[in-house]
Motif scaffolding. Structure first.
Motif, PDB file in Angstrom:
ATOM      1  N   ASP A  98      80.865  14.255  90.636  1.00  0.00           N
ATOM      2  CA  ASP A  98      79.972  15.578  90.249  1.00  0.00           C
ATOM      3  C   ASP A  98      78.826  15.432  90.215  1.00  0.00           C
ATOM      4  O   ASP A  98      78.139  14.544  89.768  1.00  0.00           O
ATOM      5  CB  ASP A  98      80.690  16.004  88.954  1.00  0.00           C
ATOM      6  CG  ASP A  98      81.931  16.283  88.717  1.00  0.00           C
ATOM      7  OD1 ASP A  98      82.734  16.467  89.349  1.00  0.00           O
ATOM      8  OD2 ASP A  98      82.317  16.529  87.248  1.00  0.00           O
ATOM      9  N   MET A  99      77.984  16.495  91.172  1.00  0.00           N
ATOM     10  CA  MET A  99      76.591  16.382  91.409  1.00  0.00           C
ATOM     11  C   MET A  99      76.177  17.599  90.633  1.00  0.00           C
ATOM     12  O   MET A  99      76.551  18.911  90.933  1.00  0.00           O
ATOM     13  CB  MET A  99      76.349  16.374  92.884  1.00  0.00           C
ATOM     14  CG  MET A  99      76.906  15.365  93.557  1.00  0.00           C
ATOM     15  SD  MET A  99      76.213  15.494  95.398  1.00  0.00           S
ATOM     16  CE  MET A  99      77.334  14.181  96.212  1.00  0.00           C
ATOM     17  N   LEU A 100      75.358  17.353  89.751  1.00  0.00           N
ATOM     18  CA  LEU A 100      74.567  18.409  88.731  1.00  0.00           C
ATOM     19  C   LEU A 100      73.095  18.486  89.134  1.00  0.00           C
ATOM     20  O   LEU A 100      72.397  17.757  89.276  1.00  0.00           O
ATOM     21  CB  LEU A 100      74.726  18.263  87.341  1.00  0.00           C
ATOM     22  CG  LEU A 100      76.192  18.240  86.850  1.00  0.00           C
ATOM     23  CD1 LEU A 100      77.057  17.284  87.333  1.00  0.00           C
ATOM     24  CD2 LEU A 100      75.853  18.062  85.310  1.00  0.00           C
ATOM     25  N   PHE A 101      72.870  19.664  89.932  1.00  0.00           N
ATOM     26  CA  PHE A 101      71.375  19.955  90.254  1.00  0.00           C
ATOM     27  C   PHE A 101      70.854  20.753  89.328  1.00  0.00           C
ATOM     28  O   PHE A 101      71.254  21.961  88.864  1.00  0.00           O
ATOM     29  CB  PHE A 101      71.581  20.975  91.589  1.00  0.00           C
ATOM     30  CG  PHE A 101      71.941  20.158  92.687  1.00  0.00           C
ATOM     31  CD1 PHE A 101      71.468  19.525  93.911  1.00  0.00           C
ATOM     32  CD2 PHE A 101      73.343  20.016  92.991  1.00  0.00           C
ATOM     33  CE1 PHE A 101      71.729  18.910  94.873  1.00  0.00           C
ATOM     34  CE2 PHE A 101      74.104  19.494  94.127  1.00  0.00           C
ATOM     35  CZ  PHE A 101      73.292  18.769  94.947  1.00  0.00           C
ATOM     36  N   ILE A 102      69.508  20.246  89.007  1.00  0.00           N
ATOM     37  CA  ILE A 102      68.957  20.744  87.445  1.00  0.00           C
ATOM     38  C   ILE A 102      67.608  21.174  87.910  1.00  0.00           C
ATOM     39  O   ILE A 102      66.873  20.572  88.747  1.00  0.00           O
ATOM     40  CB  ILE A 102      68.667  19.344  86.679  1.00  0.00           C
ATOM     41  CG1 ILE A 102      70.017  18.872  86.330  1.00  0.00           C
ATOM     42  CG2 ILE A 102      67.864  19.736  85.379  1.00  0.00           C
ATOM     43  CD1 ILE A 102      70.076  17.190  85.879  1.00  0.00           C
ATOM     44  N   ALA A 112      78.580  20.315  92.329  1.00  0.00           N
ATOM     45  CA  ALA A 112      79.322  20.270  93.050  1.00  0.00           C
ATOM     46  C   ALA A 112      80.325  19.468  92.541  1.00  0.00           C
ATOM     47  O   ALA A 112      80.105  18.133  92.387  1.00  0.00           O
ATOM     48  CB  ALA A 112      78.617  19.592  94.235  1.00  0.00           C
ATOM     49  N   ALA A 113      81.554  19.968  92.138  1.00  0.00           N
ATOM     50  CA  ALA A 113      82.594  19.258  91.176  1.00  0.00           C
ATOM     51  C   ALA A 113      83.473  18.427  92.451  1.00  0.00           C
ATOM     52  O   ALA A 113      84.137  18.854  93.501  1.00  0.00           O
ATOM     53  CB  ALA A 113      83.471  20.150  90.601  1.00  0.00           C
ATOM     54  N   ASN A 114      83.770  17.078  91.919  1.00  0.00           N
ATOM     55  CA  ASN A 114      84.791  16.232  92.645  1.00  0.00           C
ATOM     56  C   ASN A 114      84.379  16.011  94.322  1.00  0.00           C
ATOM     57  O   ASN A 114      85.289  16.454  94.853  1.00  0.00           O
ATOM     58  CB  ASN A 114      86.264  16.760  92.451  1.00  0.00           C
ATOM     59  CG  ASN A 114      86.902  16.086  91.333  1.00  0.00           C
ATOM     60  OD1 ASN A 114      86.721  14.802  90.949  1.00  0.00           O
ATOM     61  ND2 ASN A 114      87.332  17.002  90.517  1.00  0.00           N
ATOM     62  N   THR A 115      83.220  15.753  94.550  1.00  0.00           N
ATOM     63  CA  THR A 115      82.787  15.717  96.017  1.00  0.00           C
ATOM     64  C   THR A 115      83.846  14.710  96.699  1.00  0.00           C
ATOM     65  O   THR A 115      84.145  13.701  96.064  1.00  0.00           O
ATOM     66  CB  THR A 115      81.296  15.386  96.105  1.00  0.00           C
ATOM     67  OG1 THR A 115      81.060  14.127  95.395  1.00  0.00           O
ATOM     68  CG2 THR A 115      80.439  16.686  95.570  1.00  0.00           C
ATOM     69  N   PRO A 122      76.680  18.026 103.958  1.00  0.00           N
ATOM     70  CA  PRO A 122      75.789  17.854 102.926  1.00  0.00           C
ATOM     71  C   PRO A 122      76.136  18.774 101.573  1.00  0.00           C
ATOM     72  O   PRO A 122      76.753  19.847 102.012  1.00  0.00           O
ATOM     73  CB  PRO A 122      74.489  18.651 103.686  1.00  0.00           C
ATOM     74  CG  PRO A 122      75.042  18.677 105.008  1.00  0.00           C
ATOM     75  CD  PRO A 122      76.611  18.498 105.386  1.00  0.00           C
ATOM     76  N   VAL A 123      75.483  18.600 100.522  1.00  0.00           N
ATOM     77  CA  VAL A 123      75.781  19.092  99.383  1.00  0.00           C
ATOM     78  C   VAL A 123      74.463  19.275  98.629  1.00  0.00           C
ATOM     79  O   VAL A 123      73.543  18.612  98.595  1.00  0.00           O
ATOM     80  CB  VAL A 123      76.719  18.469  98.248  1.00  0.00           C
ATOM     81  CG1 VAL A 123      76.884  19.125  97.097  1.00  0.00           C
ATOM     82  CG2 VAL A 123      77.844  17.959  98.825  1.00  0.00           C
ATOM     83  N   SER A 124      74.156  20.727  98.591  1.00  0.00           N
ATOM     84  CA  SER A 124      72.764  21.410  98.002  1.00  0.00           C
ATOM     85  C   SER A 124      73.053  22.586  97.140  1.00  0.00           C
ATOM     86  O   SER A 124      73.833  23.331  97.219  1.00  0.00           O
ATOM     87  CB  SER A 124      71.793  21.402  99.137  1.00  0.00           C
ATOM     88  OG  SER A 124      70.567  22.035  98.455  1.00  0.00           O
ATOM     89  N   ALA A 125      72.007  22.714  96.246  1.00  0.00           N
ATOM     90  CA  ALA A 125      72.102  23.905  95.407  1.00  0.00           C
ATOM     91  C   ALA A 125      71.429  24.895  96.008  1.00  0.00           C
ATOM     92  O   ALA A 125      71.441  26.002  95.838  1.00  0.00           O
ATOM     93  CB  ALA A 125      71.481  23.702  94.096  1.00  0.00           C
ATOM     94  N   GLY A 126      70.699  24.604  97.263  1.00  0.00           N
ATOM     95  CA  GLY A 126      69.765  25.645  97.931  1.00  0.00           C
ATOM     96  C   GLY A 126      68.676  26.011  97.268  1.00  0.00           C
ATOM     97  O   GLY A 126      67.910  26.917  97.807  1.00  0.00           O
ATOM     98  N   LEU A 135      77.800  12.265  88.013  1.00  0.00           N
ATOM     99  CA  LEU A 135      78.737  11.772  87.078  1.00  0.00           C
ATOM    100  C   LEU A 135      80.065  11.383  87.630  1.00  0.00           C
ATOM    101  O   LEU A 135      80.363  11.757  88.799  1.00  0.00           O
ATOM    102  CB  LEU A 135      79.005  12.898  86.235  1.00  0.00           C
ATOM    103  CG  LEU A 135      77.741  13.433  85.235  1.00  0.00           C
ATOM    104  CD1 LEU A 135      78.019  14.638  84.284  1.00  0.00           C
ATOM    105  CD2 LEU A 135      77.167  12.233  84.497  1.00  0.00           C
ATOM    106  N   ARG A 136      80.933  10.925  87.240  1.00  0.00           N
ATOM    107  CA  ARG A 136      82.196  10.592  87.481  1.00  0.00           C
ATOM    108  C   ARG A 136      82.979  11.853  87.960  1.00  0.00           C
ATOM    109  O   ARG A 136      82.780  12.703  87.328  1.00  0.00           O
ATOM    110  CB  ARG A 136      82.845   9.714  86.607  1.00  0.00           C
ATOM    111  CG  ARG A 136      84.443   9.460  86.991  1.00  0.00           C
ATOM    112  CD  ARG A 136      85.224   8.774  85.874  1.00  0.00           C
ATOM    113  NE  ARG A 136      85.731   9.585  84.985  1.00  0.00           N
ATOM    114  CZ  ARG A 136      85.802   9.067  83.600  1.00  0.00           C
ATOM    115  NH1 ARG A 136      85.861   8.062  83.300  1.00  0.00           N
ATOM    116  NH2 ARG A 136      86.223  10.222  82.833  1.00  0.00           N
ATOM    117  N   GLY A 137      83.714  11.933  89.072  1.00  0.00           N
ATOM    118  CA  GLY A 137      84.293  13.201  89.413  1.00  0.00           C
ATOM    119  C   GLY A 137      85.209  13.738  88.398  1.00  0.00           C
ATOM    120  O   GLY A 137      86.162  12.968  87.894  1.00  0.00           O
TER     121      GLY A 137
END
Length: 175
Positions: A98-102, A112-115, A122-126, A135-137
């Motif tokens: 899990d990627m949390l963009f802060i 971005a959950a369970n990548t 690419p994964v981005s918040a934009g 974090l762990r998926g």
């Protein structure tokens, strides 16, 4: 005098640039000592983590690649100084994350959950972010963590905990 070159050979080998460097090894004990307290404040309460940090360019390039597991209360924080639009991928990452963009105000802009492991997409918040937390998926959903929840770390997450210079993040209080 004939044996002098033979005596110098071990000294030259010891000074060789190919000799292993102690700083390259990273043991679990070293990683454990470098953990940073982090808290995510949700509507249902505060969730506490002890995360690794990826501060240098090399650490950020490596991230969580080749890891086979992440502790339930573990993860990795990627601080962005100055804040920027960050883009991540899962190349050589064996497990879902899990990627949390802060955002700079401490709120979660995007999760971005369970990548997908090994993905080069690419994964981005934009939007510019001050950090990305991995974090762990599935962990964010398990804990009810959502976009808009607030994150803090270092002394701001645990005043009695360990801190590292320049890594405390205390977002302004929500209104």
């Amino acid at each position: 005098m004939k044996h002098l070159p033979l005596l110098l050979l071990p000294l030259l080998a010891a000074c060789s640039p190919t000799a292993p460097k102690a700083e390259k090894s990273s043991t679990p004990a070293t990683q454990q000592a470098a953990l940073l307290p982090l808290a995510i404040h949700t509507a249902k309460g505060t969730h506490r983590f002890a995360v690794e940090t990826a501060v240098t360019e090399r650490q950020q390039e490596q991230g969580l690649m080749f890891r086979k597991a992440i502790a339930a209360d573990g993860g990795m924080l990627f601080p962005m100084n100055p804040p920027r639009t960050a883009s991540f991928w899962m190349k050589n990452t064996l497990i879902p994350l899990d990627m949390l963009f802060i955002r700079t105000d401490g709120s979660i802009a995007f999760i971005a959950a369970n990548t997908q492991p090994y993905s080069r997409e690419p994964v981005s918040a934009g939007v510019p972010v001050t950090a990305v937390l991995e974090l762990r998926g599935g962990r964010a959903a398990e804990l009810g963590i959502a976009e808009g929840d607030r994150v803090s770390w270092g002394k701001c997450a645990d005043p009695a905990g360990k801190s590292r210079p320049g890594l405390d993040f205390c977002p302004p209080q929500a209104r």
